[in-house]
Design an enzyme around this catalytic site. Structure first.
Site, PDB file in Angstrom:
ATOM      1  N   GLY A  73     -55.855  46.347  10.429  1.00 25.79           N
ATOM      2  CA  GLY A  73     -56.341  47.478  10.759  1.00 25.79           C
ATOM      3  C   GLY A  73     -55.360  48.341  11.732  1.00 25.79           C
ATOM      4  O   GLY A  73     -55.668  49.114  12.884  1.00 25.79           O
ATOM      5  N   THR A  75     -52.954  50.375  11.277  1.00 23.33           N
ATOM      6  CA  THR A  75     -52.665  51.850  11.589  1.00 23.33           C
ATOM      7  C   THR A  75     -53.683  52.863  11.761  1.00 23.33           C
ATOM      8  O   THR A  75     -53.627  53.689  12.206  1.00 23.33           O
ATOM      9  CB  THR A  75     -52.117  52.091   9.834  1.00 23.33           C
ATOM     10  OG1 THR A  75     -50.911  51.502   9.238  1.00 23.33           O
ATOM     11  CG2 THR A  75     -51.960  53.824   9.557  1.00 23.33           C
ATOM     12  N   TRP A  76     -55.057  52.175  11.228  1.00 27.23           N
ATOM     13  CA  TRP A  76     -56.184  52.590  12.005  1.00 27.23           C
ATOM     14  C   TRP A  76     -56.374  52.998  13.403  1.00 27.23           C
ATOM     15  O   TRP A  76     -56.621  54.003  13.873  1.00 27.23           O
ATOM     16  CB  TRP A  76     -57.254  51.653  11.428  1.00 27.23           C
ATOM     17  CG  TRP A  76     -58.667  52.416  11.432  1.00 27.23           C
ATOM     18  CD1 TRP A  76     -58.914  53.753  11.502  1.00 27.23           C
ATOM     19  CD2 TRP A  76     -59.632  51.806  11.322  1.00 27.23           C
ATOM     20  NE1 TRP A  76     -60.249  54.182  11.369  1.00 27.23           N
ATOM     21  CE2 TRP A  76     -60.829  52.978  11.370  1.00 27.23           C
ATOM     22  CE3 TRP A  76     -60.258  50.404  10.991  1.00 27.23           C
ATOM     23  CZ2 TRP A  76     -62.300  52.420  11.207  1.00 27.23           C
ATOM     24  CZ3 TRP A  76     -61.603  50.056  10.799  1.00 27.23           C
ATOM     25  CH2 TRP A  76     -62.586  51.182  10.950  1.00 27.23           C
ATOM     26  N   HIS A 133     -45.969  43.613  15.378  1.00 24.63           N
ATOM     27  CA  HIS A 133     -46.708  42.538  14.923  1.00 24.63           C
ATOM     28  C   HIS A 133     -46.331  41.136  15.534  1.00 24.63           C
ATOM     29  O   HIS A 133     -46.714  40.116  14.904  1.00 24.63           O
ATOM     30  CB  HIS A 133     -46.408  42.464  13.447  1.00 24.63           C
ATOM     31  CG  HIS A 133     -47.214  43.461  12.724  1.00 24.63           C
ATOM     32  ND1 HIS A 133     -48.411  43.721  12.658  1.00 24.63           N
ATOM     33  CD2 HIS A 133     -46.495  44.005  11.505  1.00 24.63           C
ATOM     34  CE1 HIS A 133     -48.911  44.941  11.723  1.00 24.63           C
ATOM     35  NE2 HIS A 133     -47.721  44.869  11.199  1.00 24.63           N
ATOM     36  N   SER A 163     -55.666  41.028   1.834  1.00 27.76           N
ATOM     37  CA  SER A 163     -54.834  42.062   2.116  1.00 27.76           C
ATOM     38  C   SER A 163     -53.345  42.071   2.111  1.00 27.76           C
ATOM     39  O   SER A 163     -52.583  42.702   1.527  1.00 27.76           O
ATOM     40  CB  SER A 163     -55.234  42.840   3.458  1.00 27.76           C
ATOM     41  OG  SER A 163     -54.984  44.088   3.527  1.00 27.76           O
ATOM     42  N   TYR A 217     -61.168  44.067  13.863  1.00 22.36           N
ATOM     43  CA  TYR A 217     -61.371  45.182  12.828  1.00 22.36           C
ATOM     44  C   TYR A 217     -62.877  45.385  12.197  1.00 22.36           C
ATOM     45  O   TYR A 217     -63.313  46.296  12.166  1.00 22.36           O
ATOM     46  CB  TYR A 217     -60.674  44.760  11.600  1.00 22.36           C
ATOM     47  CG  TYR A 217     -60.737  45.520  10.341  1.00 22.36           C
ATOM     48  CD1 TYR A 217     -59.771  46.494  10.097  1.00 22.36           C
ATOM     49  CD2 TYR A 217     -61.571  45.388   9.366  1.00 22.36           C
ATOM     50  CE1 TYR A 217     -59.561  47.329   8.833  1.00 22.36           C
ATOM     51  CE2 TYR A 217     -61.612  46.080   8.241  1.00 22.36           C
ATOM     52  CZ  TYR A 217     -60.578  47.177   8.024  1.00 22.36           C
ATOM     53  OH  TYR A 217     -60.433  48.063   6.799  1.00 22.36           O
ATOM     54  N   PHE A 254     -62.499  55.855   6.431  1.00 25.34           N
ATOM     55  CA  PHE A 254     -61.320  55.521   5.569  1.00 25.34           C
ATOM     56  C   PHE A 254     -60.836  56.474   4.299  1.00 25.34           C
ATOM     57  O   PHE A 254     -59.731  56.552   4.156  1.00 25.34           O
ATOM     58  CB  PHE A 254     -61.879  54.143   4.909  1.00 25.34           C
ATOM     59  CG  PHE A 254     -60.937  53.376   3.824  1.00 25.34           C
ATOM     60  CD1 PHE A 254     -59.834  52.773   4.274  1.00 25.34           C
ATOM     61  CD2 PHE A 254     -61.052  53.633   2.608  1.00 25.34           C
ATOM     62  CE1 PHE A 254     -59.104  52.025   3.516  1.00 25.34           C
ATOM     63  CE2 PHE A 254     -60.291  53.079   1.727  1.00 25.34           C
ATOM     64  CZ  PHE A 254     -59.061  52.151   1.990  1.00 25.34           C
ATOM     65  N   MET A 257     -58.530  58.923   6.027  1.00 26.00           N
ATOM     66  CA  MET A 257     -57.183  58.379   6.349  1.00 26.00           C
ATOM     67  C   MET A 257     -56.559  58.025   4.843  1.00 26.00           C
ATOM     68  O   MET A 257     -55.143  57.924   4.924  1.00 26.00           O
ATOM     69  CB  MET A 257     -57.255  56.865   6.884  1.00 26.00           C
ATOM     70  CG  MET A 257     -58.011  56.988   8.207  1.00 26.00           C
ATOM     71  SD  MET A 257     -56.748  57.482   9.578  1.00 26.00           S
ATOM     72  CE  MET A 257     -55.942  55.558   9.781  1.00 26.00           C
TER      73      MET A 257
END
Length: 325
Positions: A73, A75-76, A133, A163, A217, A254, A257
């Site tokens: 998550g 970028t969110w 990361h 994912s 998330y 979502f 986005m």
């Protein structure tokens, strides 16, 4: 001092498009007391030549970091935090992709053709929102020395595996054929940024530090409004009005986005990476529990046992962190 170990699985080497090693450092000034030199991260060999530049990266007083394991998550949360830090300036947010507004610190370690985001960070006006990361002990040393604000987002292991499988396979960053091989590499810490559970649990154990904002998330999916309220307080920003909150929640949905080319980086990645295939989607499903119809019962059981074995060493269960999934 950087410690390096060989990337030791021949099968996983064949599935990786670039040479990788395992890295660790002593982890100076990190609040969690442990032997950080044994906390290793699997990453590209390019990192070795750039590690000093990352570790010694000069911070500004108002820098904020978004730190996650990949596909949690990120970028969110970048869009959430960037808009709060920039007073909901939606027009400015449309001027550049979120990856440019909130650079990816170690991005150019992945390939020689990728833009150096360290330089992008240096040229960014304050306040800077920087993504990474990397695990705690490979982040810039000044983060821990200055107690720089960190927003950490975690996500359950099985959804991350699903994912990240689609992500790295369709980006040409993993050359295997199926979920079974990918799960094998993931559980053996042969995937970029692994060890997954060490990454998550280290920050979980530091979640009560005043300069660390820990969220999952799953929590963002359950009640994003409450997360945004907490985040505003953490970022020393005023609470949003009802109208402002409604507008931000709509922007951060979502569907919104995914339709927004400045947050859905599918086209951006296709234009910047020659290895991207036609099936690549930067944003794919955006749900909790996507593993349930993509992983076999055997793979789910295997991952659950692996998770239980690691978390049990810390007196934890997966639901302690993520709730019921």
């Amino acid at each position: 001092m950087l410690k390096t170990l060989e990337h030791n699985s021949e099968a996983s080497k064949a599935r990786s498009p670039f040479p990788m090693k395992k890295y660790a450092t002593e982890g100076k000034n990190i609040p969690l007391k442990k032997n950080w030199s044994e906390t290793v991260c699997t990453f590209t060999e390019r990192y070795e030549s750039i590690s000093e530049e990352i570790l010694n990266f000069e911070l500004r007083q108002d820098d904020v970091f978004v730190v996650t394991y990949m596909k949690c998550g990120t970028t969110w949360m970048q869009e959430c935090a960037w808009l709060l830090m920039n007073n909901l300036d939606y027009e400015k947010a449309q001027e550049a992709p979120v990856m440019i507004r909130s650079p990816y610190l170690e991005y150019h370690c992945l390939a020689s053709f990728i833009q150096n985001h360290i330089e992008l960070c240096k040229n960014l006006t304050s306040p800077r929102l920087i993504k990474s990361h990397l695990p705690a002990n490979l982040l810039p040393l000044q983060i821990w020395q200055k107690k720089q604000k960190i927003i950490y987002v975690a996500r359950n292991a099985k959804d991350v595996i699903v994912s990240s499988f689609h992500f790295v396979k369709n980006l040409g960053m993993w050359r295997g054929d199926n979920f079974s091989d990918y799960v094998e590499d993931f559980l053996n810490n042969e995937i970029l940024y692994a060890n997954f559970w060490s990454h998550i649990v280290d920050f979980w154990q530091m979640r009560n530090e005043p300069f660390i904002f820990f969220v999952t998330y799953e929590e963002m999916k359950r009640d994003l409004e409450q997360v945004l309220k907490r985040l505003s307080t953490f970022l020393d920003k005023p609470q949003l009005t009802k109208e402002e909150m409604e507008g931000l929640l709509k922007h951060l949905s979502f569907d919104s986005m995914k339709e927004n080319k400045q947050t859905n980086l599918t086209d951006f990645m296709r234009h910047t990476s020659p290895a991207v295939n036609e099936d690549f989607q930067f944003m794919r499903r955006g749900i909790v529990g996507s593993f349930k119809d993509e992983l076999t019962p055997e793979l789910i059981a295997k991952i659950d046992q692996w998770s239980a074995d690691y978390l049990g060493q810390h007196g934890l269960k997966e639901e302690d962190i993520f709730g019921n999934i």
